[in-house]
Design a protein around this motif. Structure first.
Motif, PDB file in Angstrom:
ATOM      1  N   PHE A 117      17.754  23.689  35.217  1.00  0.00           N
ATOM      2  CA  PHE A 117      16.824  24.649  35.793  1.00  0.00           C
ATOM      3  C   PHE A 117      15.442  24.029  35.740  1.00  0.00           C
ATOM      4  O   PHE A 117      14.940  23.709  34.670  1.00  0.00           O
ATOM      5  CB  PHE A 117      16.838  25.966  35.015  1.00  0.00           C
ATOM      6  CG  PHE A 117      18.168  26.657  35.033  1.00  0.00           C
ATOM      7  CD1 PHE A 117      18.572  27.350  36.161  1.00  0.00           C
ATOM      8  CD2 PHE A 117      19.014  26.606  33.940  1.00  0.00           C
ATOM      9  CE1 PHE A 117      19.796  27.995  36.188  1.00  0.00           C
ATOM     10  CE2 PHE A 117      20.243  27.246  33.965  1.00  0.00           C
ATOM     11  CZ  PHE A 117      20.638  27.938  35.096  1.00  0.00           C
ATOM     12  N   GLU A 118      14.838  23.850  36.888  1.00  0.00           N
ATOM     13  CA  GLU A 118      13.501  23.286  36.963  1.00  0.00           C
ATOM     14  C   GLU A 118      12.638  24.237  37.786  1.00  0.00           C
ATOM     15  O   GLU A 118      12.604  24.182  39.000  1.00  0.00           O
ATOM     16  CB  GLU A 118      13.545  21.904  37.613  1.00  0.00           C
ATOM     17  CG  GLU A 118      12.223  21.189  37.589  1.00  0.00           C
ATOM     18  CD  GLU A 118      12.319  19.782  38.136  1.00  0.00           C
ATOM     19  OE1 GLU A 118      11.270  19.223  38.425  1.00  0.00           O
ATOM     20  OE2 GLU A 118      13.441  19.259  38.288  1.00  0.00           O
ATOM     21  N   ASN A 119      12.020  25.185  37.073  1.00  0.00           N
ATOM     22  CA  ASN A 119      11.203  26.208  37.712  1.00  0.00           C
ATOM     23  C   ASN A 119      12.003  26.953  38.789  1.00  0.00           C
ATOM     24  O   ASN A 119      11.491  27.271  39.855  1.00  0.00           O
ATOM     25  CB  ASN A 119       9.931  25.594  38.293  1.00  0.00           C
ATOM     26  CG  ASN A 119       8.766  26.532  38.180  1.00  0.00           C
ATOM     27  OD1 ASN A 119       8.735  27.396  37.319  1.00  0.00           O
ATOM     28  ND2 ASN A 119       7.800  26.372  39.051  1.00  0.00           N
ATOM     29  N   GLU A 120      13.283  27.196  38.493  1.00  0.00           N
ATOM     30  CA  GLU A 120      14.172  27.882  39.429  1.00  0.00           C
ATOM     31  C   GLU A 120      13.906  29.389  39.379  1.00  0.00           C
ATOM     32  O   GLU A 120      13.829  29.974  38.309  1.00  0.00           O
ATOM     33  CB  GLU A 120      15.627  27.598  39.071  1.00  0.00           C
ATOM     34  CG  GLU A 120      16.603  28.214  40.049  1.00  0.00           C
ATOM     35  CD  GLU A 120      18.022  27.777  39.791  1.00  0.00           C
ATOM     36  OE1 GLU A 120      18.888  28.657  39.738  1.00  0.00           O
ATOM     37  OE2 GLU A 120      18.264  26.564  39.644  1.00  0.00           O
ATOM     38  N   SER A 121      13.774  30.000  40.539  1.00  0.00           N
ATOM     39  CA  SER A 121      13.466  31.440  40.578  1.00  0.00           C
ATOM     40  C   SER A 121      14.705  32.257  40.944  1.00  0.00           C
ATOM     41  O   SER A 121      15.442  31.901  41.850  1.00  0.00           O
ATOM     42  CB  SER A 121      12.344  31.725  41.570  1.00  0.00           C
ATOM     43  OG  SER A 121      12.753  31.417  42.881  1.00  0.00           O
ATOM     44  N   TRP A 122      14.903  33.345  40.186  1.00  0.00           N
ATOM     45  CA  TRP A 122      15.941  34.322  40.464  1.00  0.00           C
ATOM     46  C   TRP A 122      15.240  35.641  40.757  1.00  0.00           C
ATOM     47  O   TRP A 122      14.202  35.946  40.177  1.00  0.00           O
ATOM     48  CB  TRP A 122      16.878  34.478  39.275  1.00  0.00           C
ATOM     49  CG  TRP A 122      17.770  33.298  39.002  1.00  0.00           C
ATOM     50  CD1 TRP A 122      17.703  32.054  39.563  1.00  0.00           C
ATOM     51  CD2 TRP A 122      18.850  33.248  38.071  1.00  0.00           C
ATOM     52  NE1 TRP A 122      18.675  31.233  39.046  1.00  0.00           N
ATOM     53  CE2 TRP A 122      19.400  31.946  38.116  1.00  0.00           C
ATOM     54  CE3 TRP A 122      19.401  34.165  37.206  1.00  0.00           C
ATOM     55  CZ2 TRP A 122      20.473  31.552  37.339  1.00  0.00           C
ATOM     56  CZ3 TRP A 122      20.483  33.772  36.426  1.00  0.00           C
ATOM     57  CH2 TRP A 122      21.011  32.484  36.497  1.00  0.00           C
ATOM     58  N   LEU A 123      15.810  36.430  41.633  1.00  0.00           N
ATOM     59  CA  LEU A 123      15.207  37.683  42.074  1.00  0.00           C
ATOM     60  C   LEU A 123      15.524  38.823  41.103  1.00  0.00           C
ATOM     61  O   LEU A 123      16.667  39.000  40.700  1.00  0.00           O
ATOM     62  CB  LEU A 123      15.728  38.032  43.473  1.00  0.00           C
ATOM     63  CG  LEU A 123      15.222  39.319  44.106  1.00  0.00           C
ATOM     64  CD1 LEU A 123      13.727  39.217  44.369  1.00  0.00           C
ATOM     65  CD2 LEU A 123      15.971  39.592  45.400  1.00  0.00           C
ATOM     66  N   ILE A 124      14.488  39.590  40.733  1.00  0.00           N
ATOM     67  CA  ILE A 124      14.667  40.785  39.901  1.00  0.00           C
ATOM     68  C   ILE A 124      14.604  41.998  40.823  1.00  0.00           C
ATOM     69  O   ILE A 124      13.670  42.153  41.600  1.00  0.00           O
ATOM     70  CB  ILE A 124      13.560  40.909  38.832  1.00  0.00           C
ATOM     71  CG1 ILE A 124      13.577  39.697  37.909  1.00  0.00           C
ATOM     72  CG2 ILE A 124      13.726  42.200  38.044  1.00  0.00           C
ATOM     73  CD1 ILE A 124      12.399  39.641  36.960  1.00  0.00           C
ATOM     74  N   LYS A 125      15.636  42.848  40.751  1.00  0.00           N
ATOM     75  CA  LYS A 125      15.671  44.068  41.563  1.00  0.00           C
ATOM     76  C   LYS A 125      16.107  45.213  40.658  1.00  0.00           C
ATOM     77  O   LYS A 125      17.267  45.264  40.254  1.00  0.00           O
ATOM     78  CB  LYS A 125      16.628  43.892  42.738  1.00  0.00           C
ATOM     79  CG  LYS A 125      16.532  44.999  43.753  1.00  0.00           C
ATOM     80  CD  LYS A 125      17.279  44.635  45.020  1.00  0.00           C
ATOM     81  CE  LYS A 125      17.061  45.707  46.055  1.00  0.00           C
ATOM     82  NZ  LYS A 125      17.707  45.392  47.312  1.00  0.00           N
ATOM     83  N   GLY A 126      15.142  46.070  40.309  1.00  0.00           N
ATOM     84  CA  GLY A 126      15.432  47.162  39.381  1.00  0.00           C
ATOM     85  C   GLY A 126      15.773  46.600  38.015  1.00  0.00           C
ATOM     86  O   GLY A 126      15.017  45.819  37.444  1.00  0.00           O
ATOM     87  N   ASP A 127      16.952  46.969  37.497  1.00  0.00           N
ATOM     88  CA  ASP A 127      17.414  46.465  36.202  1.00  0.00           C
ATOM     89  C   ASP A 127      18.414  45.323  36.350  1.00  0.00           C
ATOM     90  O   ASP A 127      19.151  45.019  35.414  1.00  0.00           O
ATOM     91  CB  ASP A 127      18.063  47.608  35.401  1.00  0.00           C
ATOM     92  CG  ASP A 127      17.049  48.649  34.969  1.00  0.00           C
ATOM     93  OD1 ASP A 127      15.859  48.289  34.854  1.00  0.00           O
ATOM     94  OD2 ASP A 127      17.446  49.810  34.754  1.00  0.00           O
ATOM     95  N   SER A 128      18.463  44.714  37.515  1.00  0.00           N
ATOM     96  CA  SER A 128      19.425  43.642  37.783  1.00  0.00           C
ATOM     97  C   SER A 128      18.717  42.371  38.219  1.00  0.00           C
ATOM     98  O   SER A 128      17.567  42.391  38.645  1.00  0.00           O
ATOM     99  CB  SER A 128      20.394  44.074  38.893  1.00  0.00           C
ATOM    100  OG  SER A 128      21.098  45.230  38.517  1.00  0.00           O
ATOM    101  N   ILE A 129      19.440  41.260  38.121  1.00  0.00           N
ATOM    102  CA  ILE A 129      18.921  39.945  38.519  1.00  0.00           C
ATOM    103  C   ILE A 129      19.894  39.320  39.504  1.00  0.00           C
ATOM    104  O   ILE A 129      21.106  39.310  39.268  1.00  0.00           O
ATOM    105  CB  ILE A 129      18.775  39.021  37.300  1.00  0.00           C
ATOM    106  CG1 ILE A 129      17.784  39.615  36.307  1.00  0.00           C
ATOM    107  CG2 ILE A 129      18.317  37.625  37.728  1.00  0.00           C
ATOM    108  CD1 ILE A 129      17.731  38.876  34.983  1.00  0.00           C
TER     109      ILE A 129
END
Length: 147
Positions: A117-129
């Protein structure tokens, strides 16, 4: 798979970084006079083991070449290469490598086959990822915390 690292949150995104950070791709470019009319890729993993891979090449003239299910070496007629990337059989995609040499025709490639993981972005939506897969593409599912 267990990976240690750090994370931080900005707006609606979770950013992940592995620790220790490793190079995804190490490339040694050379001109090999014995192979004047061909390009040659030698690919191994970080443990110096051979692996099966798919090689994606962008040529200087704008054309793209794809070599699937390659093992150890990929040899093809000489053309000027602009960049390339690899995908292993688990779907792990390397970063894109831009060719540095003008006359390079021989590439010794070491591919990190462990997830980085190198500054990898995952989306946060409500209480989930919503995570990204090995190929860097968002998955069709969300991760939720179970109490």
């Amino acid at each position: 798979m267990k990976i240690n690292g750090s994370y931080y949150i900005v707006n609606d995104s979770l950013f992940l970084n592995s620790i220790p950070q490793r190079d995804k791709l190490i490339v040694n470019e050379q001109f090999n006079s014995k192979r004047k009319k061909e390009n040659c890729f030698n690919v191994i993993d970080k443990d110096y083991s051979l692996l099966t891979y798919h090689l994606y090449i962008e040529l200087e003239n704008g054309k793209n070449l794809v070599f699937r299910d390659q093992f150890e070496k990929t040899i093809f007629p000489r053309e000027k290469i602009k960049s390339f990337y690899l995908i292993d059989t688990k779907g792990l995609k390397s970063s894109t490598y831009k060719i540095k040499g003008q006359n390079t025709n021989s590439f010794h490639v070491i591919f990190e086959t462990k997830r980085i993981f190198e500054n990898e972005s995952w989306l946060i939506k409500g209480d989930s990822i919503k995570p990204k897969g090995f190929d860097g593409v968002f998955q069709e599912y969300f991760l939720s915390k179970i109490d």
